[in-house]
Scaffold this motif. Structure first.
Motif, PDB file in Angstrom:
ATOM      1  N   SER A 122       0.835  -1.190   0.000  1.00 43.73           N
ATOM      2  CA  SER A 122       0.000   0.000   0.000  1.00 43.73           C
ATOM      3  C   SER A 122       0.875   1.248   0.000  1.00 43.73           C
ATOM      4  O   SER A 122       1.714   1.426   0.888  1.00 43.73           O
ATOM      5  CB  SER A 122      -0.908  -0.009   1.231  1.00 43.73           C
ATOM      6  N   GLY A 123       0.670   2.090  -0.985  1.00 38.64           N
ATOM      7  CA  GLY A 123       1.403   3.355  -1.054  1.00 38.64           C
ATOM      8  C   GLY A 123       1.112   4.233   0.155  1.00 38.64           C
ATOM      9  O   GLY A 123       1.984   4.933   0.658  1.00 38.64           O
ATOM     10  N   ARG A 124      -0.124   4.181   0.626  1.00 32.71           N
ATOM     11  CA  ARG A 124      -0.505   4.961   1.807  1.00 32.71           C
ATOM     12  C   ARG A 124       0.240   4.474   3.039  1.00 32.71           C
ATOM     13  O   ARG A 124       0.709   5.269   3.846  1.00 32.71           O
ATOM     14  CB  ARG A 124      -2.018   4.851   2.014  1.00 32.71           C
ATOM     15  N   LYS A 125       0.372   3.162   3.192  1.00 39.10           N
ATOM     16  CA  LYS A 125       1.093   2.619   4.349  1.00 39.10           C
ATOM     17  C   LYS A 125       2.576   2.975   4.291  1.00 39.10           C
ATOM     18  O   LYS A 125       3.177   3.302   5.310  1.00 39.10           O
ATOM     19  CB  LYS A 125       0.919   1.105   4.424  1.00 39.10           C
ATOM     20  N   VAL A 126       3.161   2.916   3.107  1.00 44.68           N
ATOM     21  CA  VAL A 126       4.570   3.280   2.950  1.00 44.68           C
ATOM     22  C   VAL A 126       4.761   4.759   3.277  1.00 44.68           C
ATOM     23  O   VAL A 126       5.694   5.124   4.008  1.00 44.68           O
ATOM     24  CB  VAL A 126       5.073   2.960   1.522  1.00 44.68           C
ATOM     25  N   ALA A 127       3.884   5.614   2.776  1.00 45.88           N
ATOM     26  CA  ALA A 127       3.987   7.047   3.058  1.00 45.88           C
ATOM     27  C   ALA A 127       3.818   7.320   4.552  1.00 45.88           C
ATOM     28  O   ALA A 127       4.550   8.145   5.128  1.00 45.88           O
ATOM     29  CB  ALA A 127       2.940   7.818   2.256  1.00 45.88           C
ATOM     30  N   THR A 128       2.882   6.627   5.177  1.00 43.27           N
ATOM     31  CA  THR A 128       2.665   6.798   6.617  1.00 43.27           C
ATOM     32  C   THR A 128       3.896   6.380   7.401  1.00 43.27           C
ATOM     33  O   THR A 128       4.319   7.062   8.337  1.00 43.27           O
ATOM     34  CB  THR A 128       1.437   5.987   7.074  1.00 43.27           C
ATOM     35  N   GLU A 129       4.487   5.255   7.023  1.00 46.84           N
ATOM     36  CA  GLU A 129       5.676   4.764   7.730  1.00 46.84           C
ATOM     37  C   GLU A 129       6.865   5.705   7.531  1.00 46.84           C
ATOM     38  O   GLU A 129       7.587   5.997   8.475  1.00 46.84           O
ATOM     39  CB  GLU A 129       6.030   3.349   7.273  1.00 46.84           C
ATOM     40  N   LEU A 130       7.069   6.190   6.312  1.00 49.37           N
ATOM     41  CA  LEU A 130       8.160   7.138   6.054  1.00 49.37           C
ATOM     42  C   LEU A 130       7.961   8.446   6.830  1.00 49.37           C
ATOM     43  O   LEU A 130       8.914   9.004   7.374  1.00 49.37           O
ATOM     44  CB  LEU A 130       8.293   7.412   4.557  1.00 49.37           C
ATOM     45  N   THR A 131       6.716   8.909   6.896  1.00 49.59           N
ATOM     46  CA  THR A 131       6.410  10.111   7.664  1.00 49.59           C
ATOM     47  C   THR A 131       6.684   9.892   9.145  1.00 49.59           C
ATOM     48  O   THR A 131       7.273  10.757   9.814  1.00 49.59           O
ATOM     49  CB  THR A 131       4.947  10.536   7.450  1.00 49.59           C
ATOM     50  N   SER A 132       6.288   8.721   9.669  1.00 47.99           N
ATOM     51  CA  SER A 132       6.519   8.459  11.091  1.00 47.99           C
ATOM     52  C   SER A 132       8.012   8.356  11.393  1.00 47.99           C
ATOM     53  O   SER A 132       8.465   8.819  12.442  1.00 47.99           O
ATOM     54  CB  SER A 132       5.769   7.210  11.552  1.00 47.99           C
ATOM     55  N   VAL A 133       8.794   7.787  10.478  1.00 44.56           N
ATOM     56  CA  VAL A 133      10.251   7.728  10.680  1.00 44.56           C
ATOM     57  C   VAL A 133      10.845   9.134  10.658  1.00 44.56           C
ATOM     58  O   VAL A 133      11.697   9.466  11.497  1.00 44.56           O
ATOM     59  CB  VAL A 133      10.922   6.810   9.617  1.00 44.56           C
ATOM     60  N   ALA A 134      10.388   9.974   9.737  1.00 49.99           N
ATOM     61  CA  ALA A 134      10.899  11.348   9.668  1.00 49.99           C
ATOM     62  C   ALA A 134      10.551  12.121  10.941  1.00 49.99           C
ATOM     63  O   ALA A 134      11.405  12.825  11.502  1.00 49.99           O
ATOM     64  CB  ALA A 134      10.329  12.055   8.439  1.00 49.99           C
TER      65      ALA A 134
END
Length: 171
Positions: A11-23
């Protein structure tokens, strides 16, 4: 001949959410380190919170593993559900290891008098990074538990309907 995709879609949304949380976790770990270093109660609070979260997550993992045991109507469906359970348990295992990292790093920060200043600072940055990441991962737990219970109720309703109607949907 078209190539077959055996794995689940990412899921692109899950990847974006995870990258945002790491940032955000990186930023938080960097900016809050001076506050953490000066706080006398911060380590105690983090250890308490993440110990409770680890116990709660262990319960969630048990529910995930037991919720779908042999739910299918045949071995093929059971094999599908087993793969689904493995994926969910892998996600929860990552979160559990994040919680453990917080607890280990909290222990390391508590022995600060024996560390060089730079090592103490980086340990505190890492602790705050993992703590923030763990909190982000924790927000998914209520949704997962709700979904598990709703799925179990739906399954029971479906089974009762099939027993009462003879399986064809008619009373």
């Amino acid at each position: 001949m078209a190539a077959m995709n055996d794995g689940p879609k990412v899921s692109g949304r899950k990847v974006a959410t995870e990258l945002t949380s790491v940032a955000i976790a990186l930023l938080t770990g960097w900016l809050l380190q001076p506050w953490y270093h000066r706080s006398e109660d911060a380590t105690s609070v983090l250890v308490t919170v993440f110990s409770i979260l680890a116990g709660f997550l262990a319960a969630v993992m048990a529910i995930v593993a037991n919720d779908r045991v042999l739910r299918g109507r045949n071995w093929r469906q059971d094999t599908y559900y087993l793969a689904e359970v493995r994926r969910e348990l892998l996600r929860h295992s990552v979160t559990f290891y994040i919680y453990l990292a917080v607890l280990v790093l909290a222990f390391f920060t508590s022995i600060s008098s024996t560390w060089p200043v730079w090592a103490q600072r980086w340990t505190e940055h890492s602790l705050l990074f993992f703590a923030t990441l763990g909190i982000f991962h924790s927000f998914q737990l209520p949704r997962i538990l709700s979904r598990k219970h709703v799925t179990a109720i739906e399954k029971e309703i479906r089974q009762r309907r099939e027993r009462e109607t003879g399986g064809d949907g008619r009373p």
